[in-house]
Design a protein around this motif. Structure first.
Motif, PDB file in Angstrom:
ATOM      1  N   ASN A 154      40.532  46.759  50.584  1.00 13.45           N
ATOM      2  CA  ASN A 154      39.645  45.612  50.727  1.00 13.45           C
ATOM      3  C   ASN A 154      39.369  44.948  49.381  1.00 13.45           C
ATOM      4  OD1 ASN A 154      37.780  43.950  52.406  1.00 13.45           O
ATOM      5  ND2 ASN A 154      36.300  44.799  50.962  1.00 13.45           N
ATOM      6  N   ALA A 155      39.299  45.745  48.327  1.00 18.06           N
ATOM      7  CA  ALA A 155      39.054  45.180  46.993  1.00 18.06           C
ATOM      8  C   ALA A 155      40.143  44.163  46.659  1.00 18.06           C
ATOM      9  CB  ALA A 155      38.996  46.290  45.957  1.00 18.06           C
ATOM     10  N   THR A 156      41.391  44.506  46.930  1.00 22.13           N
ATOM     11  CA  THR A 156      42.501  43.599  46.658  1.00 22.13           C
ATOM     12  C   THR A 156      42.476  42.393  47.585  1.00 22.13           C
ATOM     13  OG1 THR A 156      43.875  45.425  45.888  1.00 22.13           O
ATOM     14  CG2 THR A 156      45.015  43.408  46.533  1.00 22.13           C
ATOM     15  N   GLU A 157      42.378  42.648  48.885  1.00 23.74           N
ATOM     16  CA  GLU A 157      42.446  41.544  49.854  1.00 23.74           C
ATOM     17  C   GLU A 157      41.302  40.560  49.675  1.00 23.74           C
ATOM     18  OE1 GLU A 157      44.500  42.434  53.920  1.00 23.74           O
ATOM     19  OE2 GLU A 157      42.998  43.974  53.574  1.00 23.74           O
ATOM     20  N   GLN A 158      40.109  41.101  49.432  1.00 27.10           N
ATOM     21  CA  GLN A 158      38.962  40.210  49.282  1.00 27.10           C
ATOM     22  C   GLN A 158      39.029  39.477  47.944  1.00 27.10           C
ATOM     23  OE1 GLN A 158      35.184  42.137  49.957  1.00 27.10           O
ATOM     24  NE2 GLN A 158      34.340  40.259  50.839  1.00 27.10           N
ATOM     25  N   GLY A 159      39.554  40.160  46.910  1.00 28.70           N
ATOM     26  CA  GLY A 159      39.741  39.497  45.612  1.00 28.70           C
ATOM     27  C   GLY A 159      40.670  38.300  45.728  1.00 28.70           C
ATOM     28  N   ILE A 160      41.746  38.462  46.474  1.00 33.87           N
ATOM     29  CA  ILE A 160      42.694  37.357  46.689  1.00 33.87           C
ATOM     30  C   ILE A 160      41.992  36.205  47.408  1.00 33.87           C
ATOM     31  CG2 ILE A 160      44.776  36.653  47.960  1.00 33.87           C
ATOM     32  CD1 ILE A 160      45.861  39.512  47.508  1.00 33.87           C
ATOM     33  N   CYS A 161      41.257  36.552  48.463  1.00 31.26           N
ATOM     34  CA  CYS A 161      40.585  35.515  49.265  1.00 31.26           C
ATOM     35  C   CYS A 161      39.547  34.768  48.438  1.00 31.26           C
ATOM     36  CB  CYS A 161      39.949  36.160  50.501  1.00 31.26           C
ATOM     37  SG  CYS A 161      39.211  34.961  51.602  1.00 31.26           S
ATOM     38  N   VAL A 162      38.768  35.505  47.649  1.00 32.75           N
ATOM     39  CA  VAL A 162      37.736  34.867  46.825  1.00 32.75           C
ATOM     40  C   VAL A 162      38.375  33.906  45.822  1.00 32.75           C
ATOM     41  CG1 VAL A 162      36.099  35.337  44.932  1.00 32.75           C
ATOM     42  CG2 VAL A 162      35.886  36.544  47.114  1.00 32.75           C
ATOM     43  N   ALA A 163      39.442  34.344  45.167  1.00 30.76           N
ATOM     44  CA  ALA A 163      40.108  33.466  44.185  1.00 30.76           C
ATOM     45  C   ALA A 163      40.574  32.183  44.868  1.00 30.76           C
ATOM     46  CB  ALA A 163      41.284  34.193  43.548  1.00 30.76           C
TER      47      ALA A 163
END
Lengths: 67, 433
Positions: free
Chosen positions: B308-317
């Motif tokens: 989730n850290a990766t997926e949400q980081g991508i989405c936030v960016a």
């Protein structure tokens, strides 16, 4: 682009297979990544980059060829 | 597009924060990015800490999330060993522990979680348990080094808590032939995460590997001699002698720096966000600390898993760059115990409906699905990764619970070797709750 996978690091999450099913597969036993094409065609590079970015184990390294 | 974004300050330099910074660069942001991490090390990966780094089969340095020169190469200003003590959303400023003030245009909270500690007021004695030598938590490389040194010479480690971290540490310690007692408040390890049936399988696996499992009890007190822990007293009045105690009783989001009610942010459990992971104008959250409105579930969720850290980081960016993309992931997680890898998609727990869809529980190679209100919400595989990918579709579509019956028939017909056991487990088990 050339793909290198580290099967020792792979955690078998299958994110790469979902991002680029033509390039990655998982072995039946433990789900570890199986690289189908180490040198993907140019039209697959966006999907391959997404796969590498998504990998939770950082097991996919992309080597960009320089012209 | 990026001309309007300006200076992005990312607070928290672990998987989520690093992903936000990288994705911003990859997708066209050429403005300033500052990435601030509280720990002295360059950003590193946490899941190996309870697994191969604790086991000694991976060097701590090999947990680095990126190469040493990565941040400089990408023009990401990395500040390690620095804590952000407060934020002012009106002035768009954060204050650092150095006294320095940083102006931002966009702020990303990626500060993660910190380990919960034992209650300070244990009934016996005045000493705070975490001041005793031999009592540890495990979240950082610093924690790991201290715990590992103590653990390697220990006769017995008591693990307080039977969640993912506690059970992974128990397995790793047994692999090093260190005696382990696990104190589990619930009826079985991972019961709260995976429910009674899988929890029972986890319990059996650990007991087979020599773990002394104490279920349905808590820690009443710690015993000590000259400032060092000597054991634990449990709520059933039994005692366990131990030279090391690992407290793994969950974690709390790091939101203290945002918690001032004057700022109008919702920090009740992590930083509350909308479906775009936006907490307020110019403020986003990603990773363990983010509680966002999951559009498919129609409910706020917070996910403490690595993927989730990766997926949400991508989405936030992407949302910082104007994508306006709701974040609706099918969360993936994995956990390793001895030779068993358990992998999950979606959401599950002890109150969910439960059914086996592939493999067999007795052979300890299976896929189960979980449901709530007549819909599939999650799937779990025990040594069955490819089966899990098939079940993922049901989770991604939040398929009607009735559809799993078709799935069972198909899988039983497909696999003659597991057909008999699959059918048996279906009829005997059905939907448990």
């Amino acid at each position: 682009m050339h793909i290198v996978v580290d099967t020792d690091r792979c955690v078998g999450g299958g994110q790469c297979v979902m991002a680029a099913p033509e390039i990655f597969d998982q072995n039946d036993d433990d789900g570890t990544v199986v690289l189908l094409r180490a040198d993907p065609p140019p039209d697959a590079s966006a999907a391959v980059r997404e796969a590498a970015r998504l990998c939770p184990a950082l097991a996919i390294t992309l080597v960009e060829e320089e012209q | 597009m990026s001309a309007t974004v300006g200076h992005v300050v990312v607070v928290g330099a672990s998987a989520a924060g690093v992903t936000v910074a990288d994705t911003l660069r990859d997708e066209g942001h050429d403005g300033r990015i500052t990435l601030i991490g509280a720990e002295p090390e360059r950003p590193y990966d946490r899941p190996p800490l309870s697994k191969d780094v604790l086991a000694g089969t991976r060097e701590p340095a090999a947990t680095a999330l990126r190469t040493h020169t990565h941040y400089e190469d990408r023009g990401i200003e990395l500040r390690t060993g620095r804590t952000v003590v407060s934020a002012d959303p009106t002035a768009r400023e954060v204050q650092l522990d150095t006294g320095e003030t940083l102006r931002y245009d966009v702020l990303v909270a990626a500060t993660g979680v910190g380990p919960r500690r034992l209650p300070l007021g244990l009934p016996h004695g005045q000493r705070r348990p975490h001041r005793l030598a031999g009592v540890h938590v495990l979240r950082t490389l610093h924690d790991l080094a201290a715990f590992r040194t103590d653990m390697l010479t220990a006769h017995r480690v008591v693990v307080v808590g039977s969640g993912l971290l506690g059970m992974e540490v128990a397995a790793t310690c047994r692999g090093l032939d260190v005696g382990v007692t696990v104190v589990s408040r619930g009826p079985a390890p991972l019961h709260g995460q995976f429910g009674a049936t899988v929890g029972g399988k986890v319990a059996a696996l650990h007991v087979e590997h020599g773990v002394d499992l104490r279920s349905g009890v808590g820690v009443a007190d710690l015993t000590e001699a000259r400032g060092r822990v000597t054991g634990v007293t449990l709520t059933d009045r039994s005692t366990v002698a131990a030279d090391v105690v690992l407290v793994a009783v969950g974690s709390d989001p790091h939101t203290g720096w945002l918690a001032d009610p004057m700022r109008g942010l919702d920090t009740a459990d992590g930083l509350g966000c909308d479906a775009y992971c936006r907490a307020a104008p110019g403020i986003f959250a990603a990773g363990d600390v983010a509680r966002w409105h999951h559009p498919a579930l129609g409910a706020p969720v917070r996910v403490e898993h690595r993927m989730n850290a990766t997926e949400q980081g991508i989405c936030v960016a992407r949302n910082i760059l104007g994508a306006a993309q709701p974040y609706a992931p099918v969360p993936y997680a994995w956990t390793d115990h001895y030779d068993a890898r358990i992998q999950t998609y979606g959401f599950m727990g002890p109150r969910h409906q439960f059914a086996v869809v592939e493999g067999s529980l007795t052979e300890r190679r299976f896929v189960v699905v979980y449901g709530m209100h007549g819909r599939v919400t999650g799937a779990l595989a025990w040594r069955y990764p490819k089966g899990l990918r098939r079940a993922r579709e049901l989770v991604a579509q939040t398929a009607p619970w009735a559809e799993i019956h078709n799935r069972r028939r198909t899988s039983a017909a497909m696999s003659t070797t597991t057909a008999a056991t699959t059918t048996t487990s279906l009829h005997s088990r059905g939907v448990l709750r």
